[in-house]
Write a protein that holds these residues in place. Structure first.
Motif, mmCIF file in Angstrom:
data_model
loop_
_atom_site.group_PDB
_atom_site.id
_atom_site.type_symbol
_atom_site.label_atom_id
_atom_site.label_comp_id
_atom_site.label_asym_id
_atom_site.label_seq_id
_atom_site.Cartn_x
_atom_site.Cartn_y
_atom_site.Cartn_z
ATOM 1 N N LEU A 79 43.627 45.942 32.215
ATOM 2 C CA LEU A 79 43.550 45.382 31.475
ATOM 3 C C LEU A 79 43.172 44.223 31.373
ATOM 4 O O LEU A 79 42.808 43.391 30.793
ATOM 5 C CB LEU A 79 44.406 45.493 31.554
ATOM 6 C CG LEU A 79 45.764 44.366 30.418
ATOM 7 C CD1 LEU A 79 45.424 44.500 28.788
ATOM 8 C CD2 LEU A 79 47.372 43.920 30.710
ATOM 9 N N ALA A 80 43.582 43.120 32.677
ATOM 10 C CA ALA A 80 43.119 42.148 33.062
ATOM 11 C C ALA A 80 41.466 41.912 32.848
ATOM 12 O O ALA A 80 41.266 40.228 33.190
ATOM 13 C CB ALA A 80 43.495 41.300 34.025
ATOM 14 N N LEU A 81 40.895 42.445 33.612
ATOM 15 C CA LEU A 81 39.205 42.975 33.410
ATOM 16 C C LEU A 81 38.545 42.877 32.376
ATOM 17 O O LEU A 81 37.506 42.412 31.641
ATOM 18 C CB LEU A 81 38.482 43.422 34.689
ATOM 19 C CG LEU A 81 38.951 43.690 35.709
ATOM 20 C CD1 LEU A 81 38.628 44.216 37.099
ATOM 21 C CD2 LEU A 81 37.959 42.569 36.379
ATOM 22 N N LEU B 51 32.981 54.643 33.661
ATOM 23 C CA LEU B 51 32.464 53.324 34.393
ATOM 24 C C LEU B 51 32.898 52.672 32.267
ATOM 25 O O LEU B 51 32.031 52.644 31.225
ATOM 26 C CB LEU B 51 31.646 53.429 34.189
ATOM 27 C CG LEU B 51 31.262 53.856 35.270
ATOM 28 C CD1 LEU B 51 30.378 54.204 36.176
ATOM 29 C CD2 LEU B 51 32.486 53.488 36.459
ATOM 30 N N ALA B 52 33.111 51.479 32.497
ATOM 31 C CA ALA B 52 32.739 49.913 31.489
ATOM 32 C C ALA B 52 32.989 49.082 31.958
ATOM 33 O O ALA B 52 32.968 48.509 33.047
ATOM 34 C CB ALA B 52 34.513 49.994 31.006
ATOM 35 N N ALA B 53 32.383 48.305 31.201
ATOM 36 C CA ALA B 53 31.699 46.857 31.252
ATOM 37 C C ALA B 53 33.444 45.521 31.546
ATOM 38 O O ALA B 53 33.914 46.285 30.403
ATOM 39 C CB ALA B 53 30.660 46.039 30.574
ATOM 40 N N SER B 54 33.126 44.220 32.021
ATOM 41 C CA SER B 54 34.154 43.963 32.767
ATOM 42 C C SER B 54 33.852 42.874 31.496
ATOM 43 O O SER B 54 32.889 42.445 31.597
ATOM 44 C CB SER B 54 34.998 43.327 34.001
ATOM 45 O OG SER B 54 34.978 42.189 33.544
ATOM 46 N N ALA B 55 35.356 42.267 30.478
ATOM 47 C CA ALA B 55 34.464 41.415 29.688
ATOM 48 C C ALA B 55 34.522 39.815 30.296
ATOM 49 O O ALA B 55 34.151 39.178 29.660
ATOM 50 C CB ALA B 55 35.885 41.283 29.415
ATOM 51 N N TRP B 56 34.805 40.405 31.753
ATOM 52 C CA TRP B 56 34.782 38.273 32.775
ATOM 53 C C TRP B 56 32.637 38.180 33.113
ATOM 54 O O TRP B 56 32.892 37.183 32.246
ATOM 55 C CB TRP B 56 35.145 38.937 34.315
ATOM 56 C CG TRP B 56 36.877 39.079 34.215
ATOM 57 C CD1 TRP B 56 37.776 38.905 33.150
ATOM 58 C CD2 TRP B 56 37.183 38.766 35.591
ATOM 59 N NE1 TRP B 56 39.286 38.278 33.546
ATOM 60 C CE2 TRP B 56 38.517 38.192 34.880
ATOM 61 C CE3 TRP B 56 36.366 38.980 36.798
ATOM 62 C CZ2 TRP B 56 39.638 38.532 36.240
ATOM 63 C CZ3 TRP B 56 37.887 38.890 38.001
ATOM 64 C CH2 TRP B 56 39.357 38.531 37.795
ATOM 65 N N ASP B 57 32.225 39.369 33.129
ATOM 66 C CA ASP B 57 30.675 39.755 32.966
ATOM 67 C C ASP B 57 30.047 41.260 33.154
ATOM 68 O O ASP B 57 30.197 41.787 34.004
ATOM 69 C CB ASP B 57 30.883 38.853 34.175
ATOM 70 C CG ASP B 57 28.425 38.544 34.645
ATOM 71 O OD1 ASP B 57 27.555 39.698 33.972
ATOM 72 O OD2 ASP B 57 28.508 38.001 34.376
ATOM 73 N N GLN C 126 47.953 33.441 37.488
ATOM 74 C CA GLN C 126 48.698 34.079 35.967
ATOM 75 C C GLN C 126 48.986 33.956 34.625
ATOM 76 O O GLN C 126 48.042 34.297 34.394
ATOM 77 C CB GLN C 126 50.288 34.236 36.294
ATOM 78 C CG GLN C 126 51.060 34.895 37.743
ATOM 79 C CD GLN C 126 51.353 34.247 38.999
ATOM 80 O OE1 GLN C 126 51.205 32.726 39.182
ATOM 81 N NE2 GLN C 126 50.585 35.288 40.112
ATOM 82 N N GLN C 127 48.345 31.872 34.698
ATOM 83 C CA GLN C 127 47.656 31.492 33.793
ATOM 84 C C GLN C 127 46.255 32.347 33.513
ATOM 85 O O GLN C 127 45.832 32.334 32.529
ATOM 86 C CB GLN C 127 47.323 30.673 34.019
ATOM 87 C CG GLN C 127 48.557 29.476 33.975
ATOM 88 C CD GLN C 127 48.754 28.310 34.320
ATOM 89 O OE1 GLN C 127 47.864 27.514 34.527
ATOM 90 N NE2 GLN C 127 50.037 27.520 34.038
ATOM 91 N N ALA C 128 45.704 32.585 34.807
ATOM 92 C CA ALA C 128 43.880 33.163 34.102
ATOM 93 C C ALA C 128 44.167 34.220 33.967
ATOM 94 O O ALA C 128 43.206 34.386 33.040
ATOM 95 C CB ALA C 128 43.284 32.349 35.683
ATOM 96 N N GLN C 129 44.558 34.952 34.702
ATOM 97 C CA GLN C 129 45.214 36.356 33.926
ATOM 98 C C GLN C 129 45.121 36.527 33.350
ATOM 99 O O GLN C 129 45.106 37.409 32.524
ATOM 100 C CB GLN C 129 45.540 37.048 35.458
ATOM 101 C CG GLN C 129 45.223 36.383 36.693
ATOM 102 C CD GLN C 129 45.962 37.793 37.702
ATOM 103 O OE1 GLN C 129 46.897 38.592 37.458
ATOM 104 N NE2 GLN C 129 45.844 37.604 39.149
ATOM 105 N N GLY C 130 46.221 36.130 32.810
ATOM 106 C CA GLY C 130 46.912 36.364 31.252
ATOM 107 C C GLY C 130 45.726 35.622 29.996
ATOM 108 O O GLY C 130 46.525 36.381 29.062
ATOM 109 N N SER C 131 45.219 34.584 30.344
ATOM 110 C CA SER C 131 43.650 33.900 29.276
ATOM 111 C C SER C 131 42.650 35.507 29.513
ATOM 112 O O SER C 131 41.439 35.227 28.784
ATOM 113 C CB SER C 131 44.460 32.740 29.193
ATOM 114 O OG SER C 131 44.783 31.889 29.686
ATOM 115 N N GLY C 132 42.543 36.235 30.274
ATOM 116 C CA GLY C 132 41.824 36.991 30.063
ATOM 117 C C GLY C 132 40.417 36.498 31.073
ATOM 118 O O GLY C 132 39.162 36.741 30.518
ATOM 119 N N ARG C 133 40.575 35.212 32.112
ATOM 120 C CA ARG C 133 39.864 34.597 32.756
ATOM 121 C C ARG C 133 39.702 34.931 34.375
ATOM 122 O O ARG C 133 40.901 35.191 34.799
ATOM 123 C CB ARG C 133 39.357 33.172 32.541
ATOM 124 C CG ARG C 133 38.877 33.238 30.737
ATOM 125 C CD ARG C 133 39.426 31.928 30.725
ATOM 126 N NE ARG C 133 38.611 30.523 31.099
ATOM 127 C CZ ARG C 133 38.839 29.429 31.385
ATOM 128 N NH1 ARG C 133 39.911 29.236 30.250
ATOM 129 N NH2 ARG C 133 38.418 28.102 30.901
#
Length: 262
Positions: free
Chosen positions: A46-48, A74-80, A220-227
């Motif tokens: 979820l976080a990624l 396998l799935a690509a992460s939205a982070w990169d 937690q703020q970064a993870q909650g924002s998906g970053r």
């Protein structure tokens, strides 16, 4: 391909947050990274930002570690999408968490061998228990990071985790070694936490890693924002990013030097 397991035998100590912090450091360093989400809660997935992005998931891989199944999970992460992939977690993986026959313990290791040329580092986010999933996860790893927090029950769980790592090494995974015990969510002015940190150092000596990870809302703020934490603004995020950079460097140094275990 370096394979690091992140584990704890007590829930709520921030194990997944540490996995994500290490993934963030790997991304910042330009490493091609795979995060294996073995926790049935699938928080890393979820976080990624990989939820629903693959045809199958880690439960299917543990049923059948054939290359085509691994690729489909396998799935690509939205982070990169270029540098971080996720071996998708799901609640269905819980059916693999019971007693596990010895030959089944090697299934994740076999799955990771099929993608060995595609990644520089693999981070295995294990469930907070010593069931079949954690045992399969650690059997696939070369190093294991035990995450704890400075509290009575967490200290006890860290000892059990180190013993479990040693048992798995002796029985199934001769390359496995503890990277060390990482103390998370540290509050500098808590006398109880100071006492527990001293207790950890007395019990486990040089296995207690430095630096510790302070409790900061930025994580937690970064993870909650998906970053990633490296992509989050502010001094607290920078402090955490530097800590995770140091921890990742230590892990990679240990993995490159088989005699280095802490």
């Amino acid at each position: 391909m370096a394979i690091l397991g992140v584990c704890s035998l007590k829930g709520g100590v921030g194990k997944t947050s540490i996995t994500l912090g290490l993934a963030s450091a790997a991304l910042a360093a330009g490493y091609r990274t795979l995060v294996v989400d073995l926790d049935p809660q699938a928080d890393s997935t979820l976080a990624l930002g990989a939820t629903g992005a693959a045809a199958q998931d880690v439960a299917a891989v543990l049923d059948n570690p054939a290359p085509y199944v691994v690729e489909s999970a396998l799935a690509a992460s939205a982070w990169d999408p270029e540098l971080i992939d996720v071996l998708m977690g799901s609640a269905d993986s819980a059916r693999h968490d019971g007693p596990t026959q010895a030959h089944r313990l090697q299934r994740l290791a076999a799955a990771l061998e099929t993608v060995a040329d595609e990644y520089d580092i693999v981070l295995v986010d294990c469930p907070p228990s010593l069931g079949g999933l954690t045992r399969q996860g650690l059997t696939a790893c070369e190093r294991a990071l035990v995450v704890t927090e400075p509290g009575l029950f967490s200290v006890t769980a860290a000892g059990r985790a180190l013993q479990a790592i040693d048992d798995i090494r002796r029985e199934h995974a001769p390359e496995l070694r503890p990277l060390g015990v990482l103390v998370n969510r540290v509050r500098a002015r808590s006398s109880e936490q100071i006492f527990r940190q001293d207790e950890l150092r007395t019990l486990f000596g040089p296995l207690v890693l430095s630096p510790v990870v302070p409790e900061r809302a930025a994580l937690q703020q970064a993870q909650g924002s998906g970053r990633s934490i490296h992509d989050w603004p502010g001094a607290a995020a920078l402090e955490l990013a530097e800590i995770f950079d140091t921890l990742l460097e230590r892990a990679l140094r240990s993995l490159q030097n088989p005699t280095h275990t802490s």
